[in-house]
Design a protein around this motif. Structure first.
Motif, PDB file in Angstrom:
ATOM      1  N   ASN A 134       0.829  -1.302  -0.027  1.00  0.00           N
ATOM      2  CA  ASN A 134       0.097  -0.050  -0.102  1.00  0.00           C
ATOM      3  C   ASN A 134       0.803   1.106   0.032  1.00  0.00           C
ATOM      4  O   ASN A 134       0.295   2.211  -0.732  1.00  0.00           O
ATOM      5  N   VAL A 135       1.936   1.236   0.759  1.00  0.00           N
ATOM      6  CA  VAL A 135       2.940   2.324   0.512  1.00  0.00           C
ATOM      7  C   VAL A 135       3.262   2.627  -0.759  1.00  0.00           C
ATOM      8  O   VAL A 135       3.152   3.872  -1.272  1.00  0.00           O
ATOM      9  N   ALA A 136       3.747   1.753  -1.522  1.00  0.00           N
ATOM     10  CA  ALA A 136       4.199   1.740  -2.882  1.00  0.00           C
ATOM     11  C   ALA A 136       3.132   2.314  -3.863  1.00  0.00           C
ATOM     12  O   ALA A 136       3.262   3.122  -4.516  1.00  0.00           O
ATOM     13  N   ILE A 137       2.000   1.868  -3.661  1.00  0.00           N
ATOM     14  CA  ILE A 137       0.830   2.170  -4.287  1.00  0.00           C
ATOM     15  C   ILE A 137       0.407   3.344  -4.298  1.00  0.00           C
ATOM     16  O   ILE A 137       0.231   4.269  -5.150  1.00  0.00           O
ATOM     17  N   ILE A 138       0.321   4.122  -2.822  1.00  0.00           N
ATOM     18  CA  ILE A 138      -0.016   5.453  -2.876  1.00  0.00           C
ATOM     19  C   ILE A 138       1.058   6.369  -3.221  1.00  0.00           C
ATOM     20  O   ILE A 138       0.702   7.422  -4.002  1.00  0.00           O
ATOM     21  N   ALA A 139       2.393   5.929  -3.053  1.00  0.00           N
ATOM     22  CA  ALA A 139       3.424   6.721  -3.467  1.00  0.00           C
ATOM     23  C   ALA A 139       3.203   6.736  -5.245  1.00  0.00           C
ATOM     24  O   ALA A 139       3.602   7.823  -5.762  1.00  0.00           O
ATOM     25  N   TYR A 140       3.154   5.856  -5.783  1.00  0.00           N
ATOM     26  CA  TYR A 140       2.949   5.684  -7.298  1.00  0.00           C
ATOM     27  C   TYR A 140       1.785   6.538  -7.785  1.00  0.00           C
ATOM     28  O   TYR A 140       2.025   7.178  -8.691  1.00  0.00           O
ATOM     29  N   VAL A 141       0.786   6.350  -7.022  1.00  0.00           N
ATOM     30  CA  VAL A 141      -0.738   7.021  -7.681  1.00  0.00           C
ATOM     31  C   VAL A 141      -0.324   8.621  -7.103  1.00  0.00           C
ATOM     32  O   VAL A 141      -0.717   9.365  -8.163  1.00  0.00           O
ATOM     33  N   SER A 142       0.196   8.886  -6.232  1.00  0.00           N
ATOM     34  CA  SER A 142       0.580  10.345  -5.738  1.00  0.00           C
ATOM     35  C   SER A 142       1.541  10.902  -6.812  1.00  0.00           C
ATOM     36  O   SER A 142       1.370  12.170  -7.335  1.00  0.00           O
ATOM     37  N   THR A 143       2.508  10.120  -7.021  1.00  0.00           N
ATOM     38  CA  THR A 143       3.396  10.827  -8.321  1.00  0.00           C
ATOM     39  C   THR A 143       2.844  11.125  -9.400  1.00  0.00           C
ATOM     40  O   THR A 143       3.047  12.134 -10.011  1.00  0.00           O
ATOM     41  N   LYS A 144       1.998  10.259  -9.787  1.00  0.00           N
ATOM     42  CA  LYS A 144       1.436  10.231 -11.167  1.00  0.00           C
ATOM     43  C   LYS A 144       0.506  11.362 -11.231  1.00  0.00           C
ATOM     44  O   LYS A 144       0.421  11.988 -12.430  1.00  0.00           O
ATOM     45  N   LEU A 145      -0.154  11.702  -9.992  1.00  0.00           N
ATOM     46  CA  LEU A 145      -1.634  12.618 -10.283  1.00  0.00           C
ATOM     47  C   LEU A 145      -1.017  14.117  -9.857  1.00  0.00           C
ATOM     48  O   LEU A 145      -1.724  14.818 -10.287  1.00  0.00           O
ATOM     49  N   GLY A 176      -1.411  20.318 -10.288  1.00  0.00           N
ATOM     50  CA  GLY A 176      -0.354  21.757 -10.259  1.00  0.00           C
ATOM     51  C   GLY A 176       0.549  21.137  -9.225  1.00  0.00           C
ATOM     52  O   GLY A 176       1.395  22.228  -8.806  1.00  0.00           O
ATOM     53  N   GLY A 177       0.843  19.792  -8.849  1.00  0.00           N
ATOM     54  CA  GLY A 177       2.073  19.601  -7.957  1.00  0.00           C
ATOM     55  C   GLY A 177       3.096  18.949  -8.865  1.00  0.00           C
ATOM     56  O   GLY A 177       3.248  19.311  -9.901  1.00  0.00           O
ATOM     57  N   VAL A 178       4.153  18.466  -8.260  1.00  0.00           N
ATOM     58  CA  VAL A 178       5.406  18.057  -9.017  1.00  0.00           C
ATOM     59  C   VAL A 178       5.425  16.527  -8.790  1.00  0.00           C
ATOM     60  O   VAL A 178       4.855  15.957  -7.927  1.00  0.00           O
ATOM     61  N   ASP A 179       5.756  16.084  -9.827  1.00  0.00           N
ATOM     62  CA  ASP A 179       6.076  14.549 -10.170  1.00  0.00           C
ATOM     63  C   ASP A 179       7.658  14.264  -9.480  1.00  0.00           C
ATOM     64  O   ASP A 179       8.800  14.368  -9.956  1.00  0.00           O
ATOM     65  N   ASP A 180       7.589  13.861  -8.244  1.00  0.00           N
ATOM     66  CA  ASP A 180       8.804  13.576  -7.391  1.00  0.00           C
ATOM     67  C   ASP A 180       8.314  12.238  -6.492  1.00  0.00           C
ATOM     68  O   ASP A 180       7.689  12.178  -5.450  1.00  0.00           O
ATOM     69  N   ARG A 181       9.016  11.220  -7.256  1.00  0.00           N
ATOM     70  CA  ARG A 181       8.743   9.868  -6.418  1.00  0.00           C
ATOM     71  C   ARG A 181       9.276   9.949  -5.025  1.00  0.00           C
ATOM     72  O   ARG A 181       8.723   9.069  -4.177  1.00  0.00           O
ATOM     73  N   GLU A 182      10.456  10.534  -4.679  1.00  0.00           N
ATOM     74  CA  GLU A 182      10.947  10.173  -3.499  1.00  0.00           C
ATOM     75  C   GLU A 182      10.123  10.911  -2.529  1.00  0.00           C
ATOM     76  O   GLU A 182       9.723  10.405  -1.386  1.00  0.00           O
ATOM     77  N   PHE A 188      -7.234  16.377  -5.185  1.00  0.00           N
ATOM     78  CA  PHE A 188      -6.233  15.278  -5.225  1.00  0.00           C
ATOM     79  C   PHE A 188      -6.135  14.184  -4.165  1.00  0.00           C
ATOM     80  O   PHE A 188      -5.957  13.044  -4.676  1.00  0.00           O
ATOM     81  N   PHE A 189      -6.289  14.592  -3.018  1.00  0.00           N
ATOM     82  CA  PHE A 189      -6.467  13.816  -1.925  1.00  0.00           C
ATOM     83  C   PHE A 189      -7.537  12.791  -2.269  1.00  0.00           C
ATOM     84  O   PHE A 189      -7.303  11.403  -2.189  1.00  0.00           O
ATOM     85  N   VAL A 190      -8.786  12.914  -2.676  1.00  0.00           N
ATOM     86  CA  VAL A 190     -10.000  12.213  -2.849  1.00  0.00           C
ATOM     87  C   VAL A 190      -9.642  11.236  -4.028  1.00  0.00           C
ATOM     88  O   VAL A 190      -9.713   9.999  -3.831  1.00  0.00           O
TER      89      VAL A 190
END
Length: 190
Positions: A75-86, A91-97, A156-158
């Motif tokens: 789930n951590v990886a999933i949330i990070a991946y989805v967050s990075t791509k969205l 209006g945010g940044v694509d920052d995987r870390e 974004f959060f939703v």
């Protein structure tokens, strides 16, 4: 970063902890090993103990707990991946870390709340409260880590929440089919 002080900071004072986290360099492998893997084990051990005390056969109890642990790590990886791509679409940044730090530290209260699973009858409710608080902590970090503008953070959060739940459910079903221990089995044991 020291695990206890970071966990305390992100749970007690998330608004002041997120800027500190944002300024730290990120090593995803180290975060997984030194933070995520340790804290995600709290609910796993609590579930295991509760199931064994309830008389669930050891093999089934271990299978359910380990499946839950694997899902917590995923789930951590999933949330990070989805967050990075969205993030760029909002209006945010694509920052995987940064997305990984947001997901990893955002989960802290939910993992620590896993200790409540040891309490019969009401433990799941207390852990749920901790999970909701974790969502709030995650939300607070969106602007600091992914630079999503304030007026677009709720959307974004939703979207991240909905997509993450859908992806996690699919993975949980597949994992349950492979192992024979689904998270749905756990719900029936309550």
């Amino acid at each position: 970063m020291e695990l206890v002080s970071r966990a305390r900071g992100i749970v007690k004072t998330p608004r002041s902890e997120w800027p500190v986290i944002a300024d730290e360099p990120a090593d995803i492998g180290r975060l997984y090993a030194d933070y995520v893997a340790i804290l995600a084990a709290v609910p796993m051990f609590a579930e295991l103990v509760r199931f064994l005390v309830a008389g669930v056969p050891a093999g089934a109890a271990i299978g359910i707990a380990v499946t839950g642990y694997v899902m917590a790590l995923a789930n951590v990886a999933i949330i990070a991946y989805v967050s990075t791509k969205l993030a760029p679409a909002f209006g945010g940044v694509d920052d995987r870390e940064a997305a990984f730090k947001l997901a990893a530290f955002g989960y802290t209260a939910a993992w620590l709340g896993g200790v409540f699973l040891l309490l019969p009858a009401i433990g799941w409710l207390l852990q749920l409260v901790c999970g909701v608080y974790s969502m709030y902590v995650y939300y607070l970090g969106i602007g600091e880590l992914l630079r999503v503008p304030r007026e677009r953070r709720v959307g974004f959060f939703v979207i991240v929440l909905v997509l993450t739940v859908i992806i996690a459910m699919v993975i949980a079903v597949l994992l349950g089919m492979l192992t024979g221990y689904s998270r749905m089995s756990m719900m029936m044991l309550r």
